[in-house]
Design an enzyme around this catalytic site. Structure first.
Site, short mmCIF file in Angstrom:
data_model
loop_
_atom_site.label_atom_id
_atom_site.label_comp_id
_atom_site.label_asym_id
_atom_site.label_seq_id
_atom_site.Cartn_x
_atom_site.Cartn_y
_atom_site.Cartn_z
N SER A 1 0.84 -1.20 0.00
CA SER A 1 0.00 0.00 0.00
C SER A 1 0.87 1.24 0.00
O SER A 1 1.99 1.23 0.55
CB SER A 1 -0.85 -0.03 1.27
OG SER A 1 -1.38 1.24 1.54
N TYR B 1 -1.40 -0.89 10.89
CA TYR B 1 -1.67 -1.43 9.55
C TYR B 1 -0.47 -1.19 8.63
O TYR B 1 0.02 -2.11 7.96
CB TYR B 1 -2.94 -0.79 8.97
CG TYR B 1 -3.11 -1.06 7.50
CD1 TYR B 1 -3.48 -2.33 7.06
CD2 TYR B 1 -2.85 -0.08 6.54
CE1 TYR B 1 -3.60 -2.60 5.70
CE2 TYR B 1 -2.97 -0.34 5.19
CZ TYR B 1 -3.33 -1.59 4.77
OH TYR B 1 -3.43 -1.86 3.43
N LYS C 1 2.37 -3.78 6.59
CA LYS C 1 2.73 -3.79 5.17
C LYS C 1 4.24 -3.63 4.99
O LYS C 1 4.85 -4.30 4.15
CB LYS C 1 1.97 -2.69 4.42
CG LYS C 1 0.47 -2.96 4.32
CD LYS C 1 0.17 -4.22 3.51
CE LYS C 1 -1.25 -4.71 3.65
NZ LYS C 1 -1.49 -6.02 3.03
#
Ligand code: UDP
Length: 334
Positions: A125, A149, A153
């Protein structure tokens, strides 16, 4: 025909990628725990593709199941979507996010290694770039996390970077995926009040929500509202097909942005959606949302040079396809 394991293949981006892979001639097996996907997605994928859909309902944390899948199918490569993806929830439940996103990846990689499958496309992302004024962002920009989050990643990318040269790895950094499939039979379908812009606007268009709250109009952008690089989910899906083909053909790993390179403001998106649904959608200016940055746009050149990837669909296409899907669903449920 190469056979692909698609984890999270019943989810929003996963289901669109499933169709793009089938169209490109791949044989695909889906593994999904349906924690954030509707039960009827496989039936819809069958209706659209005209082909039987092979689905395992299960979790990437289940090693026995993964070993069974790899023993049953001669898998040539994996596209790994299965993960949790809500930034706000990750702040409240960091261990859950690390367990599923990092633990799930590790479990999958160990099962792949055991089965001798060493080709993987990983959903990353633009959030890995953190809060930066460098815009548009090139892939060699340093990574830094602003949420658990984002941490998962970056950790996923760094784990993949440790693997030896006999692995071929495609790391795809998504910007803002929106829109729905041209069939209007699959799309994004959040259960609760959406956090993301386009699903929220869609619910204003259907009348389920009264107006869009615009989070800040005093950013240093042309109209003062936040600017993002929105990419049609079907373009994004095509990017996965190209990534996989490149891994199969070259055995070379790559890390690329998947975006259009174009920035659109919150008001640009609202206007495009109003145009798509044929009525002016109301909004109210609200305070800035914590953690938001003014501008986030991709440098798209590397994906073009490395994979031949170029986003083709416009903001108008994104809004029209979203509306066709959302409006169709609403009609069906009435
Ligand atoms: N946004 C907004 N109202 C909303 C949701 C989002 O104004 O109800 C803005 C948000 O501040 C950002 C842009 O829309 O500038 C895209 O937000 P989204 O949550 O869709 O994606 P993000 O870029 O945060 O991942």
């Amino acid at each position: 025909m190469a056979k692909i394991l698609l984890t999270g293949g019943a989810g929003y981006i996963g289901s669109h990628t499933y169709l793009a892979l089938i169209e490109a001639g791949f044989d695909v097996v889906i593994l999904d725990n349906f924690s954030n996907a509707k039960d009827d997605v496989p039936a819809r994928l069958k209706d659209i593709s005209g082909k039987q859909v092979h689905v395992y309902q299960g979790d990437v944390l289940d090693r026995t199941l993964l070993d069974d899948v790899f023993a049953t199918h001669k898998i040539d490569g994996v596209v790994h979507f299965a993960a949790k993806k809500a930034v706000g929830e990750s702040v409240a439940k960091p261990l859950d996010y690390i367990h599923t996103n990092v633990g799930g990846l590790l479990n999958l990689l160990a099962a792949m290694d055991g089965a001798g499958v060493r080709r993987i496309v990983f959903s990353s992302s633009a959030t890995v770039y953190g809060d930066t004024s460098v815009q548009p962002i090139p892939e060699d920009h340093p990574c830094t996390y602003t949420s658990p989050y984002a941490f998962t990643k970056i950790a996923g990318e760094q784990i993949l970077e440790q693997l030896p040269d006999n692995w071929a790895i495609g790391i795809l950094r998504y910007f803002n995926p929106v829109g729905a499939h041209q069939s209007a039979m699959i799309g994004e379908d959040p259960e609760d009040t959406p956090n993301n812009l386009v699903p929220y606007i869609a619910k204003v268009a259907t009348g389920e929500l009264t107006q869009l709250g615009v989070f800040g109009n005093d950013y240093d952008t042309p109209d003062g509202t936040g600017v993002r690089d929105y990419i049609h989910v079907e373009d994004l899906a095509d990017g996965h097909v190209l990534s996989l083909k490149s891994l199969i053909e070259t055995n070379q790993s790559h890390t690329v942005n998947l975006g259009t390179g174009e920035g659109s403001s919150v008001l640009d998106v609202l206007n495009a959606y109003s145009e798509a649904c044929g009525k002016k959608l109301p909004h109210q200016i609200k305070p800035r949302r914590d953690g938001d940055v003014a501008v986030l746009t991709a440098r798209p050149e590397k994906a073009k040079a490395t994979l031949g990837f170029e986003a083709k669909r416009s903001l108008a296409d994104m809004c029209k396809s979203s509306w066709a899907w959302v409006n169709g669903q609403r009609r069906n449920s009435n």
